[in-house]
Design an enzyme around this catalytic site. Structure first.
Site, short mmCIF file in Angstrom:
data_model
loop_
_atom_site.label_atom_id
_atom_site.label_comp_id
_atom_site.label_asym_id
_atom_site.label_seq_id
_atom_site.Cartn_x
_atom_site.Cartn_y
_atom_site.Cartn_z
N ARG A 270 0.87 -1.24 0.04
CA ARG A 270 0.12 -0.02 0.14
C ARG A 270 0.91 1.34 0.06
O ARG A 270 0.91 2.08 -0.90
CB ARG A 270 -0.78 -0.10 1.28
CG ARG A 270 -2.08 0.82 1.25
CD ARG A 270 -3.01 1.08 2.52
NE ARG A 270 -3.55 -0.27 2.49
CZ ARG A 270 -4.22 -0.51 3.68
NH1 ARG A 270 -4.65 0.36 4.55
NH2 ARG A 270 -4.60 -1.94 3.82
N HIS B 98 -7.88 -3.82 -7.67
CA HIS B 98 -7.58 -3.30 -6.38
C HIS B 98 -8.85 -3.29 -5.30
O HIS B 98 -9.56 -2.58 -5.66
CB HIS B 98 -7.29 -1.71 -6.73
CG HIS B 98 -6.74 -0.76 -5.48
ND1 HIS B 98 -5.46 -1.12 -5.30
CD2 HIS B 98 -7.27 -0.12 -4.70
CE1 HIS B 98 -5.34 -0.47 -4.13
NE2 HIS B 98 -6.25 0.37 -4.18
N TYR C 164 -17.94 12.73 -13.78
CA TYR C 164 -17.85 13.97 -14.89
C TYR C 164 -16.68 13.91 -15.53
O TYR C 164 -16.66 14.74 -16.51
CB TYR C 164 -18.27 15.13 -14.24
CG TYR C 164 -19.63 15.15 -13.22
CD1 TYR C 164 -20.90 15.31 -14.19
CD2 TYR C 164 -19.52 15.31 -12.28
CE1 TYR C 164 -22.00 15.20 -13.59
CE2 TYR C 164 -20.94 15.38 -11.29
CZ TYR C 164 -21.94 15.30 -12.11
OH TYR C 164 -23.32 15.48 -11.39
#
Length: 864
Positions: free
Chosen positions: A32, A78, A122
């Site tokens: 990580r 993931h 968006y």
């Protein structure tokens, strides 16, 4: 209560907690928070790039919705929240976060003000062109793959990156028990350093630093001081101080500080808001208004100042209290073979080069395997269709076979082919059986055999493999390399910058209104004595150049003010300007009080040399004839706000400050043409806070105009200059040595034609002189043009003055004999030659020492 069939295993809770915590921490560290030293990527960034690679969202394809990319990465690789993937992808697209962004975003991807990006539904994204180099050769078995979280597919454990990504983009992350914070660097510099390492594996870190100079942040700014950079490169840990890049402007009738670049990772909006609070609380006085004028053309923050504010003082307060100055704590921790290690610069380069070497080997092995497979098939083609008879046999076997399998077996037996070769024959289209296609097969086979030989040579030749690494890096540098954005201010640290800044001769000029600049000495042309000079500086109305001093970039300047304080500047810290430039207000360079003014300066060598500062003394003289001597060591510790140098009494004024070596002769001159000479030993050394003692006694209407320090009695001569352009050289020994405090003897016969004495200087034939008058006109001349003459004379005209102009200052400079203005003699007044001028003005009113009334009192010794 234990149920039937259950078996309880007793476990020590301390051991279990320890084991579980270590497992958890290692999972965070490896999976990580920390990047791999080879490709510089954390797992989430690697998965974003691989997910986009799998979707085919390359730089030459159309954009894809960010939600589509995030969903693909989440579903395949993931197993965490969607925000972790989207936030990572957004940062990879921000050109103020990454030095070389890897994702090309379309839409709102946030701002330097901390504005959040638009929702992923968006925005759109695709890979940047530079990411192609990170993913290059991924399909050629160059890296290992591992199963994804549910073992349904595989993902790469590392990228084959041609980009030294860990160096050029840096990274930051907090793991369990450790953290990493690596600075970004310039791609061109990084590749130059890697190439230098490939050429010489024994290269030192200092030698690498000649190529990769310092971190290069995406937001630019200035690295203030070099010690932290050196520590980071040598040890992997260091504190790099960052400053905003600022400029000074005049907006209307106010001064303003303009910020064009801010330190890395600073939130612009928060910084401005915090500064406004400090101004409101009066912790930063002097700011009238703060405006953010940033737009699509670039960043611009305006700090408009109050009329009585000193820009440099306000700027220092901004550096002290706001994020205009921050620090970047470098902590180079990355995963090396799955284990976290602290890495210096050479370690990072070494591991990247080893990774690239492994990629080259594996890529070559893959290409060799594919080439041999193709050659094997082409050999089968040539066995079967190489001649008409063999082709006819093959066609007959295929036509008479009951099925494809029988045809394959028949061909294998007839032509001694492998299963792969026989299948390739069966898969041939009829069009490949023409004579022209057969020629193409033979040509392809020849090319394949050459390629095989070349690939085998690469695998057998290690130097060639490293040359391939260099060639590919140079290609990347040519495609993506750029200039540094972050400047380096070496003066902010303890680095010896003599190795970086050329020790050139310069001329420093300071105007009456306090404007200072540094100009290369070579910009001034030499003229003969009597020339009218050329324009030296552009000054404001009623301003004129007051001081001139020649120096070199490596020296120090000590500035002494009217109030008796001392300030420091290195010569190279004074802004450079052309010969006609106005210069920078000295208040913007040092923290002088608003009602104070520079009155004297000293040029010294290295103040950190304890032997030098203890041998030398500073001697100061005031308008009332007071003289003070203090060890240079008392002025060897620069302070931002200066130190007290001398106590100045009412109706007095500091005239000058000079360096002495303990055995010097001191000469003080007055405006009425008197001069006294006495040994330096006559002045005892006192502390910085003392007033001093009497240097020369004067009449009520007289005042001291300057002092010189003579070290060579035989060769030095005394040059005195009057305000109307007359001057004279006299041997030092013509002035009899007396005690300190006498009235002195006549040095220049003062008349209405000459005007009062305004300057005294010690010169030799090898010296040059620069004269500047109040209108800004300057002339350079060699001192060997002026012959030595008697003490009590009027002298010769040194510069022709127009109208009511007067001389403002003179300075001794080193002369370049090769640069001469041949037209200088034409600049004399009409009907007057150099020789005539000298003859007409020498020995004008001779006097003997017995006729000099001043000498009756020259032995007087008065002391305050």
């Amino acid at each position: 209560m234990q149920k039937e069939g259950e078996r309880l295993i007793p476990i020590n809770i301390v051991d279990e907690m320890k084991s579980s915590y270590i497992d958890y921490s290692m999972s965070v560290i490896v999976s990580r928070a920390l990047p791999d030293v080879r490709d510089g990527l954390k797992p989430v960034h690697r998965r974003v790039l691989y997910g986009m690679y799998g979707l085919g969202v390359f730089s030459n394809r159309k954009y894809l919705k960010s939600a589509r990319i995030v969903g693909d990465v989440l579903g395949k690789y993931h197993p965490h929240g969607d925000s972790s993937v989207y936030d990572a992808m957004v940062r990879m697209a921000q050109d103020w976060s990454l030095r070389y962004p890897q994702v090309d975003g379309q839409g709102n991807f946030g701002s330097m003000d901390g504005d959040p990006p638009a929702a992923m539904r968006y925005t759109e994204a695709r890979l940047k062109k530079i990411s192609d180099e990170i993913l290059s050769d991924l399909d050629k078995e160059t890296v290992d793959f591992q199963n994804n979280f549910d073992d349904s597919m595989t993902e790469p454990t590392v990228m084959p990156s041609k980009i030294p990504n860990l160096l050029v983009n840096g990274t930051s992350g907090i793991a369990v028990g450790m953290a990493t914070n690596m600075a970004p660097h310039n791609l061109t510099e990084a590749i130059n350093a890697i190439c230098a390492y490939i050429d010489n594996r024994e290269i030192t870190i200092d030698e690498l630093m000649q190529h990769i100079i310092a971190p290069d942040f995406p937001t630019g700014g200035i690295i203030y001081g070099y010690d932290g950079v050196r520590d980071a490169f040598h040890t992997g840990r260091g504190r790099v101080v960052l400053r905003a890049k600022v400029a000074f402007e005049e907006i209307g009738n106010r001064n303003a500080i303009i910020v064009n670049e801010i330190p890395y990772q600073v939130n612009k909006a928060e910084m401005i808001a915090r500064t406004a609070e400090l101004v409101k609380d009066e912790k930063i006085p002097g700011i009238y208004e703060i405006r953010d004028e940033s737009d699509r053309r670039g960043l611009r923050i305006v700090y408009e100042l109050k009329n009585d504010a000193i820009p440099n003082v306000v700027l220092n307060l901004l550096y002290k209290y706001t994020s205009l100055q921050t620090s970047f704590s470098v902590n180079n921790i990355a995963l090396v073979h799955g284990r976290p290690e602290q890495l210096n610069l050479k370690d990072i380069i070494h591991h990247f080069v080893e990774h690239r070497h492994e990629v080259i080997v594996r890529r070559t092995q893959y290409e060799l395997k594919k080439a041999k497979e193709r050659a094997h098939i082409l050999e089968g083609f040539m066995k079967v269709i190489g001649t008409q008879d063999s082709l006819d046999k093959a066609i007959a076997i295929i036509r008479h076979s009951a099925n494809p399998q029988a045809a394959k077996e028949g061909i294998i037996q007839e032509f001694d082919l492998s299963d792969i070769q026989a299948q390739a024959i069966l898969d041939l289209r009829l069009a490949r059986l023409t004579g022209m296609e057969l020629d193409k097969i033979r040509d392809e086979y020849d090319a394949i055999m050459k390629e095989i030989a070349d690939l085998e040579d690469i695998l057998a030749n290690e130097p060639r493999r490293f040359q391939i690494i260099k060639d590919e890096l140079i290609e990347v540098r040519e495609k993506y390399g750029d200039e540094r954005r972050t400047e380096i201010d070496y003066s902010g640290g303890e680095m010896s910058i003599e190795d970086i800044i050329p020790n050139e001769s310069v001329v420093l000029t300071i105007s009456h209104a306090g404007y200072v600049k540094r100009t290369l000495l070579s910009e001034y042309k030499i003229q003969s004595r009597g020339g009218v000079g050329n324009k030296a500086a552009t000054t404001r109305d009623s301003d004129f150049l007051e001081y001139i001093v020649s120096a070199t970039n490596h020296q120090y300047m000590l500035f002494f003010t009217e109030k008796g304080r001392c300030y420091w500047l290195r010569v190279f810290e004074i802004p450079e300007g052309s010969k006609t430039a106005k210069g920078r207000a000295v208040q913007n360079l040092i923290n002088i009080e608003p009602d104070d003014k520079i009155k004297a300066y000293i040029r010294t060598n290295n103040l950190k040399d304890s032997e030098y500062v203890n041998q030398m003394s500073v001697v100061m003289v005031t308008k009332n004839g007071t003289i003070k001597k203090t060890s240079l060591e008392a002025y060897s510790r620069p302070r931002v706000n200066g130190v007290n140098a001398i106590e100045i009494r009412d109706n007095d004024q500091l005239l000058g400050a000079y360096l002495t070596n303990g055995t010097s002769q001191i000469m003080i001159a007055t405006k009425n043409g008197k001069c006294i000479r006495f040994p330096e030993e006559k002045v005892r050394e006192v502390g910085r806070g003392s007033i001093g003692v009497r240097g020369i006694s004067m009449e009520d209407n007289d005042e001291a105009i300057g002092m010189i320090v003579v070290n060579d009695l035989e060769n030095d001569t005394v040059l005195v200059v009057s305000e109307k352009g007359y001057g004279k050289r006299t041997a030092v020994l013509d002035y009899r040595e007396t005690n300190r405090g006498g009235k002195g003897v006549i040095t220049l016969n003062i008349t209405e034609k000459t005007g009062n004495l305004i300057a005294i200087q010690n010169v030799t034939d090898e010296d040059g002189l620069m004269i500047i008058n109040k209108s800004g006109v300057a002339i350079r001349m060699n001192m060997d043009e002026m012959r030595v003459m008697g003490r009590n004379t009027q002298g010769v005209r040194m510069i022709n003055l127009k109208k009511n102009d007067e001389i403002a200052a003179i300075a001794k400079v080193e002369m370049d004999k090769d640069v001469v203005d041949e037209d200088a003699e034409e600049n004399l007044e009409e009907g007057e030659s150099v020789a005539d001028n000298q003859e007409n003005n020498t020995e004008a009113t001779p006097q003997t020492e017995n006729q000099d009334p001043a000498e009756e009192n020259e032995n007087a010794d008065s002391e305050e």
